[in-house]
Enzyme design. Structure first.
Site, PDB file in Angstrom:
ATOM      1  N   TYR A 195       0.846  -1.200   0.000  1.00 46.39           N
ATOM      2  CA  TYR A 195       0.000   0.000   0.000  1.00 46.39           C
ATOM      3  C   TYR A 195       0.884   1.254   0.000  1.00 46.39           C
ATOM      4  O   TYR A 195       1.648   1.498   0.939  1.00 46.39           O
ATOM      5  CB  TYR A 195      -0.904   0.004   1.226  1.00 46.39           C
ATOM      6  N   TYR A 227      -5.394   5.335  -7.893  1.00 45.84           N
ATOM      7  CA  TYR A 227      -5.787   5.256  -6.498  1.00 45.84           C
ATOM      8  C   TYR A 227      -7.174   4.640  -6.425  1.00 45.84           C
ATOM      9  O   TYR A 227      -8.177   5.324  -6.379  1.00 45.84           O
ATOM     10  CB  TYR A 227      -5.784   6.646  -5.863  1.00 45.84           C
TER      11      TYR A 227
END
Ligand SMILES: [Zn+2]
Lengths: 385, 134
Positions: free
Chosen positions: A289, A339
């Protein structure tokens, strides 16, 4: 601890175009990604009986996607209030539901008009209620401003430099160049990184993830059911969710967190690896992440790929490149692909383990790690082909 | 007119903000076990007692971490303020507080820098605790 090693699998993935302006609704994005995932698995959408998503009041409820897909009987439709921390938790939640007999085929999705609609980085209300009384009045408002504070603490404690973080931005962009899904496909150099606009020290523009419109989805079912579907299953070896003490009153809040040079990863590592029955040394490819460059460092350290403080050196010298010892974020990550709040990392891990990643394929990738989250809480999965 | 986020005091935080208005930095203190806490909360996280008092602290501390905001968000609110420093400050009494570092070159901030509280009345009803180098 996780007790379901290899008993569940990801059998389908789906996604929309990732863009700055989708020109459509979040419901349409979610439905498209979910239908694509069902089709990818070769499963009629009518057989889907569960949907799990996560959101910040910026998406649509699972029940509405079920209706839009024409699902006759959604038995497990759940919306988790969360950010990136939840991007792997949705899959653990799906597995828990199937194990409990609440559903058989569960879609996990994330859908957002994150650039043209509700921008997560765009600031907050002018009235500071609750815990934000102690942050927002001081102009400490956005997620880049939040994570920069953690990054600085790592710099203070270990001498981490921005140039070291630059290697992460440059490597992930190199991967995105080869990814047809990626929003940013122009290569960058360390000099480009150094010249990028300062946003909030120590972060420049190229330390910070993209903002995207789009959706992606993965379909989860039991290993037994997975054998009948179109693709070779990607098995969930292990998974964990959590963090340390004082995970905060909201995702921004880290006021009571003890040591900002470490994050959630340090607190889930033992469960994650023990449940999966493997360790960091067994991972062939990892999708970490990366809301910010620095977030990768804290997770590599926390999960035991190196010791605390060694992350900035670990990512140098090509180790995290596609031909390095630990290829990271082969799709370009949140920094360069899109994203989609970390669920796009799972889509990429499945591509890699199926051998479907095209020009960015890591040869003979057998075990993949995905992570989700950057601050006080988060989730991770170990997957295998 | 002041256009930045203002704290909306609630049952737990009202004494803190009242203290700021009086020029006193107050920290919540558990009556049962003595543990200090900030931000305020109803129950002591150590012993779960709901009984607490508010005690003045020295207002002195050290910089634990900091950021320099250079790109204003939103632009129309912070455009005139950048660059500005937000810091986490470890107070001498053992609690941590977020605030702005003022009266200091943004490029001169260092870890463990000694700072002290100053009070800034931003509206007729709200005073914010900020910090400056000692
Ligand atoms: Zn107590």
């Amino acid at each position: 601890m996780w007790a379901l090693k290899d008993k569940y699998a990801i059998v389908g993935t789906g996604y929309t175009d990732y863009s700055k302006n989708s020109g459509t609704t979040v419901l349409n994005l979610a439905t498209e990604a979910c239908l694509n995932a069902a089709n990818d698995a070769g499963l009629p959408p009518e057989e889907i009986d569960g949907l799990v998503s996560f959101q910040f009041n910026d998406s649509v409820p699972a029940t509405s996607v079920a209706a839009a897909m024409g699902i006759p009987a959604a038995r497990y439709a759940v919306d988790i209030a969360g950010g990136g921390n939840a991007a792997n938790l949705v899959i653990l939640s799906a597995i828990a539901a199937i194990e409990a007999g609440l559903a058989k085929h569960v879609l996990c999705y994330r859908a957002m008009n994150g650039r043209s609609g509700f921008r997560l980085g765009g600031g907050r209300a002018m009235q500071a209620h609750g815990i934000t009384q102690f942050t927002a009045p001081f102009g400490w408002i956005t997620y880049p401003q939040a994570m920069a504070m953690w990054c600085r603490r790592h710099m203070i404690k270990y001498g981490t430099t921005t140039d070291q973080l630059g290697a992460i931005a440059v490597t992930f962009r190199d991967n995105a160049v080869l990814n047809p899904r990626a929003m940013q496909r122009q290569p960058i150099t360390l000099d480009d990184y150094r010249a990028a606009r300062p946003i909030v020290d120590p972060f420049r523009m190229l330390d910070i993830c993209l903002e995207s419109d789009g959706a992606c989805a993965v379909l989860v079912t039991s290993a037994a059911r997975a054998k009948d579907l179109r693709h070779k299953p990607v098995y969930v070896m292990g998974g964990a969710y959590g963090g340390g003490a004082n995970q905060g009153d909201d995702l921004f809040d880290c006021l009571r967190w003890a040591d900002h040079s470490e994050n959630y990863a340090a607190y889930i590592a033992d469960d994650l690896w023990a449940g999966a029955g493997v360790g960091p040394e067994d991972v062939d490819v990892a999708e970490i992440y990366d809301c910010f460059t620095y977030s990768v460092v804290a997770q590599l350290e926390g999960l035991g790929f190196c010791r605390p403080g060694e992350g900035p050196d670990f990512v140098q010298g090509g180790r995290i490149a596609r031909d390095g010892a630990l290829p990271l974020n082969t799709h370009g990550g949140l920094l360069s692909e899109a994203y989609i709040h970390g669920l796009n990392h799972v889509v990429e891990a499945v591509d890699q383990l199926r051998g479907d990643a095209g020009a960015r394929q890591i040869p003979e990738a057998e075990i993949a790690l995905t992570t989700a989250g950057a601050m006080t809480c988060g989730s991770a999965l170990v997957l295998r082909r | 007119m002041y256009n930045k986020p203002l704290p909306v005091p609630d049952a737990d935080t009202k004494p803190f903000w009242n203290g700021c208005r009086e020029g006193r930095l107050l920290v919540q203190c558990c009556t049962a076990c003595g543990a200090r806490r900030l931000p305020p909360e109803r129950f002591c996280p150590h012993c779960h007692s709901a009984d607490s008092t508010w005690q003045p602290v020295s207002g002195r501390g050290r910089i634990y971490s900091w950021i320099v905001v250079r790109h204003p968000v939103p632009d129309d609110v912070y455009g005139g303020d950048v660059p500005y420093v937000v810091a986490l400050i470890d107070l001498a009494e053992g609690v941590r507080i977020a605030s702005n570092l003022v009266a200091c070159d943004v490029d001169a901030v260092t870890a463990d820098m000694l700072v002290e509280v100053v009070f800034e009345a931003v509206t007729e009803t709200v005073t914010l605790p900020k910090f400056r180098p000692v």
